[in-house]
Design an enzyme around this catalytic site. Structure first.
Site: not given
Ligand code: ACM
Length: 639
Positions: A203, A277, A355
Site C-alpha cells: 500500500d 495505493h 480507490e
Molecule cells: C477498500 O476498502 N479500499 C477495499
C-alpha cells in the site's frame, strides 16, 4: 474400593435434536449444521489415549487436542496410531461420507469415548475445534487450572461449511506485523474455522514482500516514519526524521508462513494493490509513475495524500498510481506476479484495483496517447485496460485473478473474480455476469470500523456493531448462489498499531462472520449467538486473546427536541442489561438512576455518564459523553 467410573453416570435417557432456536445450552461457534444432545456427560480420565492413525496431515489436529487435554488439566495424554478403545479416536473415513464433504466432520461424544470422523484431515481439525468448545473454558488456558470438572456433554454433531471461502483479511502494510504476529493471527482464526488469510501486502505506507531483482521495494518501500495519533492527519515527515519504521517478509518468511497456514488448513491469498495505493512502489521505482517529480516522493507515514471531499474516486495530492501507459509497469508486474505465483500455492491472486485516483492520469500526455491508441473513452476504461492486461499476466502464471469491485468499472476482465467491498451491489452485478464473487462489504464485514460508540472506542469514521456484523448474508436475493464462493471480513490497520489491538478489532466480530460463512442460514439466531459470545468471552480470556466487550456498552441515539433541547435514547445490543446513568459528573453504579425512558440533560449539565449491569455485576465500561458532543450529533442528524 472400585474407582468411580464417570462413564456409568452417563445414561442415554433421551435424545433431543436442536433446530434454529438452539436451547442445547452448548455454545459452539460457528453453529454446527446438526446437533443431537444426549443426556449425560463424558468425564476426562486421568490417562487419555488419542488414536490418530499415521497421516502427517493430522499432526496439527492431534497436537492441538493433546495440548488442550493435557496442559490445563494436568492429565496424561498418549497418542497412538491404532487403538479402537482409545479415549478419543480421530478417524479418516475409508468410504467417503458425501454429506460432510472435504471440510466437514462427525463428532460423537458418548460416555465411553469421543470419536471424530471426517473424509479429510481438515474435517478432523475442525472437529477438534468443536470438541474443545464442549469442555469448560479453562481448557483454553496454557497453565494448570484447578477445581475444574473436566467434562463434556454427550452429543452427536454433524457439521460442514456453507462456503469454501471463509476469510479474514489482515492489512500488514499500513502497519507491519511480524511473521510471528501473522502466525498468531492464523492460530486464532482457525478456532472459528476460517480457512483463508488474505494478506494485504502492499500500500502507500509500505511494500512488505521481498521480490528478487527489485531490491528497492524492500530497501526503500518498506520503511516510513513512525507517527501516532489520528492517521490521515499526521504531520508530513520532516527530512531529519528517520525512516526506520516498518519491515517486510523475506521469501523464506513467506514460505514458512504458507507452510504454517497449510498445516492449519488455511490458504494465503496475497494482495498486491495496484494501480492505486502504490506509493511505496512508486517511491522505490519512480519510473513506474506517469508523473514528473515522483522521485521526490516518500513512503507515506499517515499524512494526508488524498482529498475525499468530492467522493470517489479521490483526488490525489501526490500521484500514488502506477502508470497504465508505461510498458515498464507491465514488466514490473510480470516480475512480481511470477514470484508470487511461485510462493503462494493458492489458486487466486489479488491485484487490488480499489480507490484509484485519476486526476494525475487526466493530465498525462502518455495516458492521452494510450487512450487514442486503444480507443479508451474515459479514465474508467483506462483502468479497465490496465486490469485486463494484468489479468492476462496473472492467468499466464496459472493463477486466477481477483480484485476489489472497482475492477468492474470500464469493463470486467473475462475471467476475473470480484471481491465486493462497497456493499453487495458490485458482487451481485458480477455474479449476474457469471463471475465468481467473494463478499466483504463495509456494511457488515469491516473490522477496522469502531466496535461501538466513539465516546469509548478509538476513533474511526464509522461503526460496525457486532449485531450488524451478524446480519452478514453473503448471497443477495436474485443472484445465483453458485457464483458467491464465500465471504470475508477485512482488518485494515491504519489505526491498528499492534497485535493486541488487532485482536480487539477482530474479536468478537469475526465470530459473527464465521457463522455467516460456515453455518446454515436457517441456524443463525442473534439471541442465541449473543449468549454464546458471552461464553466465548470467558474462553478468549483464558486463551488471552483480546476482544472488544463493546456489545455490553449502550447504543446512544441523540435527536433534537423542542426548545433547542436534545433527547438521548439509550438501548443495548444484548438482552437483559440495565443501564445506570448520571449527569452530575460522578461515576454511576447500580445504586444510581436506572434508565427507563429518553433523557433530556439538565440545563447546565456538562456530561452524561452511563454504565451497564447484568443483575448486580457491571458488564459494560464506564462511558462518558460530553453534552456538547451529543448536541453536535443531534445537529448533524437534523441537517
Ligand atoms: C477498500 O476498502 N479500499 C477495499
Amino acid at each position: 474400593m472400585k474407582k468411580r467410573s464417570g462413564f456409568l453416570f452417563c445414561l442415554f435417557i433421551s435424545v433431543i435434536a436442536f433446530g434454529q432456536d438452539n436451547k442445547s445450552g452448548l455454545a459452539i461457534i460457528p453453529e454446527p449444521v446438526n446437533i443431537v444432545k444426549n443426556t449425560g456427560v463424558f468425564f476426562l480420565p486421568k490417562n487419555i489415549t488419542i488414536e490418530a492413525g499415521s497421516q502427517p496431515e493430522l499432526k496439527q489436529a492431534v497436537g492441538n487436542l493433546k495440548n488442550h487435554l493435557s496442559v490445563p488439566t494436568g492429565m496424561h495424554v498418549t497418542v497412538t496410531s491404532s487403538a479402537p478403545a482409545a479415549t478419543v479416536r480421530l478417524v479418516l473415513n475409508k468410504t467417503e461420507n458425501a454429506e460432510i464433504g472435504k471440510e466437514g466432520y462427525q463428532l460423537s461424544v458418548s460416555p465411553k469415548q469421543i470419536v471424530i470422523k471426517a473424509n479429510q484431515p481438515a474435517g478432523i481439525f475442525y472437529g477438534v475445534q468443536t470438541l474443545v468448545q464442549l469442555f469448560p473454558k479453562e481448557i483454553e488456558s496454557d497453565t494448570i487450572a484447578k477445581n475444574v470438572k473436566w467434562e463434556a456433554p454427550c452429543v452427536q454433531i454433524t457439521d460442514y461449511p456453507r462456503f469454501g471461502w471463509r476469510g479474514l483479511m489482515f492489512d500488514v502494510s499500513r502497519h507491519f506485523f511480524t511473521k510471528n504476529d501473522v502466525k498468531k493471527y492464523i492460530d486464532d482464526m482457525v478456532r472459528y474455522k476460517f480457512n483463508l488469510l488474505h494478506m494485504h501486502l502492499t500500500d502507500d505506507e509500505g511494500w512488505r514482500i521481498e521480490i528478487k531483482g527489485l531490491p528497492k521495494l524492500t530497501e526503500v518501500g518498506a520503511w516510513n516514519v513512525k507517527k501516532v495519533g489520528y492517521f490521515g492527519t499526521f504531520s508530513p515527515p520532516a527530512p531529519d526524521e528517520p525512516k526506520n519504521y516498518g519491515g517486510f517478509y523475506t521469501q523464506d518468511d513467506i514460505k514458512e508462513l504458507v507452510q504454517y497456514a497449510k498445516e492449519r488448513f488455511v490458504n494465503i491469498l496475497p494482495e498486491i494493490d495496484v494501480p492505486g495505493h502504490s506509493l511505496a512502489a512508486v517511491v522505490s521505482y519512480p519510473e513506474l509513475s506517469c508523473t514528473q517529480g515522483a522521485d521526490k516522493y516518500h513512503v507515506r507515514s499517515g499524512e494526508e495524500i488524498m482529498d475525499w471531499s468530492h467522493g470517489a474516486p479521490p483526488i490525489a495530492l501526490v500521484d500514488n498510481t502506477l502508470c497504465p501507459a508505461n510498458e515498464k509497469v507491465y514488466d514490473f508486474l510480470d516480475k512480481v506476479v511470477t514470484q508470487l505465483a511461485q510462493l503462494f500455492p493458492f489458486e487466486y491472486m489479488h491485484l487490488g484495483g480499489d480507490e484509484c485516483p485519476k486526476n494525475f492520469w487526466e493530465k498525462s500526455d502518455a495516458i492521452k496517447a494510450l487512450m487514442q491508441k486503444e480507443g479508451l473513452k474515459n479514465m474508467e476504461e483506462v483502468q479497465s485496460y490496465f486490469e485486463k492486461r494484468l489479468e492476462k499476466i496473472v492467468t499466464s502464471k496459472g493463477k486466477k485473478f481477483i480484485g476489489w469491485d472497482e475492477i468492474l468499472e470500464g469493463g470486467l476482465a473475462p475471467s476475473a473474480a470480484v471481491m465486493s467491498w462497497r456493499g453487495m451491489k458490485g458482487g451481485a452485478e458480477a455474479a449476474k455476469m457469471k463471475h465468481n464473487v467473494v463478499m466483504s462489504p463495509t456494511t457488515f464485514a469491516y473490522l477496522d470500523y469502531m466496535n461501538g460508540d466513539p465516546a469509548i472506542e478509538p476513533r474511526i469514521y464509522a461503526t460496525l456493531r457486532l449485531s450488524k456484523a451478524y446480519q452478514f448474508e453473503p448471497v443477495p436475493d436474485s443472484v445465483d448462489a453458485k457464483y458467491i464462493i464465500g465471504g470475508q471480513a477485512n482488518l485494515w490497520t491504519e489505526q491498528v498499531y499492534n497485535m493486541r489491538h488487532a485482536e480487539y478489532m477482530t474479536y468478537p466480530r469475526a465470530l459473527a462472520i464465521s457463522e455467516s460463512v460456515w453455518s446454515p442460514k436457517a441456524k443463525k439466531n442473534w439471541d442465541n449467538f449473543s449468549q454464546k459470545v458471552e461464553k466465548h468471552f470467558g474462553r478468549l480470556d483464558e486463551a488471552e486473546i483480546k476482544y472488544a466487550p463493546s456489545m455490553y456498552d449502550p447504543i446512544v441515539n441523540v435527536s433534537s427536541a423542542a426548545d433547542k433541547q436534545i433527547k438521548i435514547e439509550l438501548s443495548t445490543e444484548v438482552k437483559g442489561l440495565d443501564i445506570y446513568y448520571t449527569f452530575d459528573n460522578s461515576f454511576p453504579d447500580r445504586f444510581y438512576p436506572k434508565y427507563t425512558e429518553a433523557l433530556t440533560p439538565p440545563k447546565d449539565a456538562v456530561m452524561l455518564r452511563v454504565i451497564t449491569y447484568k443483575g448486580d455485576k457491571p458488564v459494560g465500561r464506564m462511558m462518558t459523553l460530553q453534552i456538547k458532543d451529543l448536541q453536535q450529533r443531534a445537529d448533524k442528524k437534523s441537517e
